[in-house]
Design an enzyme around this catalytic site. Structure first.
Site, PDB file in Angstrom:
ATOM      1  N   GLU A 160       1.016  -1.432   0.012  1.00  0.00           N
ATOM      2  CA  GLU A 160       0.005   0.164   0.507  1.00  0.00           C
ATOM      3  C   GLU A 160       1.102   1.440   0.348  1.00  0.00           C
ATOM      4  O   GLU A 160       0.787   2.041   0.852  1.00  0.00           O
ATOM      5  CB  GLU A 160      -1.122  -0.227   1.544  1.00  0.00           C
ATOM      6  CG  GLU A 160      -1.629  -1.671   0.694  1.00  0.00           C
ATOM      7  CD  GLU A 160      -2.721  -1.562   2.207  1.00  0.00           C
ATOM      8  OE1 GLU A 160      -2.789  -0.113   3.553  1.00  0.00           O
ATOM      9  OE2 GLU A 160      -3.074  -2.404   1.901  1.00  0.00           O
ATOM     10  N   GLU A 276      -6.404 -10.494  -1.645  1.00  0.00           N
ATOM     11  CA  GLU A 276      -6.889 -10.141  -0.581  1.00  0.00           C
ATOM     12  C   GLU A 276      -8.629 -10.025  -0.968  1.00  0.00           C
ATOM     13  O   GLU A 276      -9.293  -8.973  -0.868  1.00  0.00           O
ATOM     14  CB  GLU A 276      -6.629  -8.755   0.639  1.00  0.00           C
ATOM     15  CG  GLU A 276      -5.337  -8.698   0.611  1.00  0.00           C
ATOM     16  CD  GLU A 276      -4.563  -7.644   1.700  1.00  0.00           C
ATOM     17  OE1 GLU A 276      -5.960  -6.663   1.274  1.00  0.00           O
ATOM     18  OE2 GLU A 276      -3.560  -7.631   1.223  1.00  0.00           O
TER      19      GLU A 276
END
Ligand code: G3I
Length: 367
Positions: A160, A276
């Site tokens: 991220e 995810e």
């Protein structure tokens, strides 16, 4: 460590469940297959995130993970805050348990994650705020990557790194960036490459799925980062696109836009993981079967596009069963807990069927 072999009882129950359930909107029976088996047939990998405590406390759940997954991702156990809660005192016991489970059951083990702004131990955050000393990070990286060199062949090296609205280049003003500048991503990748020469190294990012202004900017910022890394010859193997679907935005999922994005990533020579994968609901007042159908349709829309792109090699669900999901604890989605392939009774749902169907579609496309 307790050794587990799937019991025939569980296997029979699963076969009955799957055999009995034909999902009309998908129009095909799921009889006789598991996600990992269909993924194998497609030359792909299907896996899920697990936590060591849940895996070993729950025999039926463990059987399910064993039969359905070809890869496991530690949900917590390799994160810096978990591994090194106190400076220099490493705790690999839970990660070791997962590594042993993976090797005993022939599963791949995905390394999640080395540098994540959300999992910096407080002592390290304090030190990084004071001094630009890379050894604070490199000790953790070296300990972790070296320990699992023969067990982990894919790493989320940076998690991220993009956040729109902080800087012109779209990079997140994380403690790593604040301490070392924007070159920290390349530096980390090079360092891990030296420690694990054969591993595939990934950047993993969320907020890339929808045809919404924020996601558009994020896709562009990520592509810019990836192009720069490639130009510099940085050892980056691929990109993890976090599949956290949100039903409140589903009308903004545009298959062509997502397909174009995947093509651009593939065009950079990058391998793609749909990582995810799960579904955040938005209408808990609806009957359960409708909620499940809506979630399945969202997964189907995403994966139908994903499997068309040959750069996509892995699909990872963020958990396997609603029995153990991070979703109910996740802020605004608290209480919305029908976002994974199996329900709390470990029975399949339309999400499962959507994954099966996508993998089967890819298998049929093989020459
Ligand atoms: O185990 C402790 C417990 O002892 C303590 O009482 C409690 C108090 O908050 O915390 C418990 O730890 C929590 C842990 O989950 C286990 O439940 C942490 O606070 C909590 O932060 C942690 O959340 C995880 C989160 O990452 C942070 O590591 C979620 O389970 C996990 O699903 C989530 O996964 C992330 C990916 O790594 C990156 N992408 C987004 C994704 C979802 O946020």
């Amino acid at each position: 460590m307790e050794r587990f072999r799937p019991s025939s009882l569980v296997a029979t129950r699963r076969a009955l469940l799957i055999g009995a359930m034909t999902l009309p909107f998908l129009g095909q029976s799921l009889r006789g297959s598991t996600l990992t088996k269909t993924a194998d047939e497609a030359d792909m990998l299907f896996g899920c995130a697990v936590r060591a405590d849940q895996l070993f406390a729950d025999r039926d759940f463990r059987a399910l993970v064993t039969s359905e997954c070809g890869e496991i991702t530690p949900e917590l156990e390799l994160k810096w805050a978990f591994v090194e809660p106190d400076a220099g005192k490493y705790n690999f016991s839970s990660a070791d348990v997962l590594a042993a489970f993976a090797s005993e059951n022939g599963k791949a083990l995905h390394g999640h994650t080395l540098l994540w702004h959300d999992s910096i131990p407080p002592w390290a955050a304090a030190q990084l705020a004071q001094q630009s000393d890379w050894t604070i990070i490199s000790r953790f990286i070296a300990e972790t990557v070296t320990r699992y060199r023969d067990k982990i062949s894919t790493w989320d090296v940076v998690n991220e790194p993009i956040l729109i609205g902080q800087r012109d280049d779209g990079l997140r003003a994380s403690p790593f960036l604040e301490a070392f500048g924007s070159g920290y991503v390349a530096h980390a990748l090079k360092e891990v490459r030296k420690l694990a020469p054969k591993a595939k190294l990934f950047i993993n990012e969320f907020g890339l799925l929808y045809d919404l202004p924020q996601d558009r900017l994020k896709r562009e910022a990520l592509l810019q980062l990836l192009e720069t890394l490639k130009k510099w010859g940085v050892p980056l193997s691929g990109i993890g696109i976090q599949g956290h679907l949100e039903l409140q935005h589903q009308s903004n999922f545009n298959q062509q836009v997502f397909a174009d994005f995947l093509n651009r990533l593939g065009g950079l020579g990058l391998e793609i993981r749909i990582s995810e994968l799960d579904v955040k609901e938005n209408r808990t007042e609806l009957p359960a079967d409708i909620r499940d159908q809506r979630a399945g349709e969202a997964v189907k829309a995403l994966l139908d596009v994903a499997v068309e792109n040959k750069a996509v090699g892995t699909i990872t669900s963020w958990g396997l069963s609603d029995r153990y999901s991070w979703l109910p604890g996740a802020g605004e989605t608290a209480g919305y807990n029908r976002g994974l392939p199996f329900n709390t009774d470990l029975k399949i749902k339309p999400i499962y069927a959507a994954i099966q169907q996508a993998l089967a579609k890819r298998a049929r496309q093989k020459p």
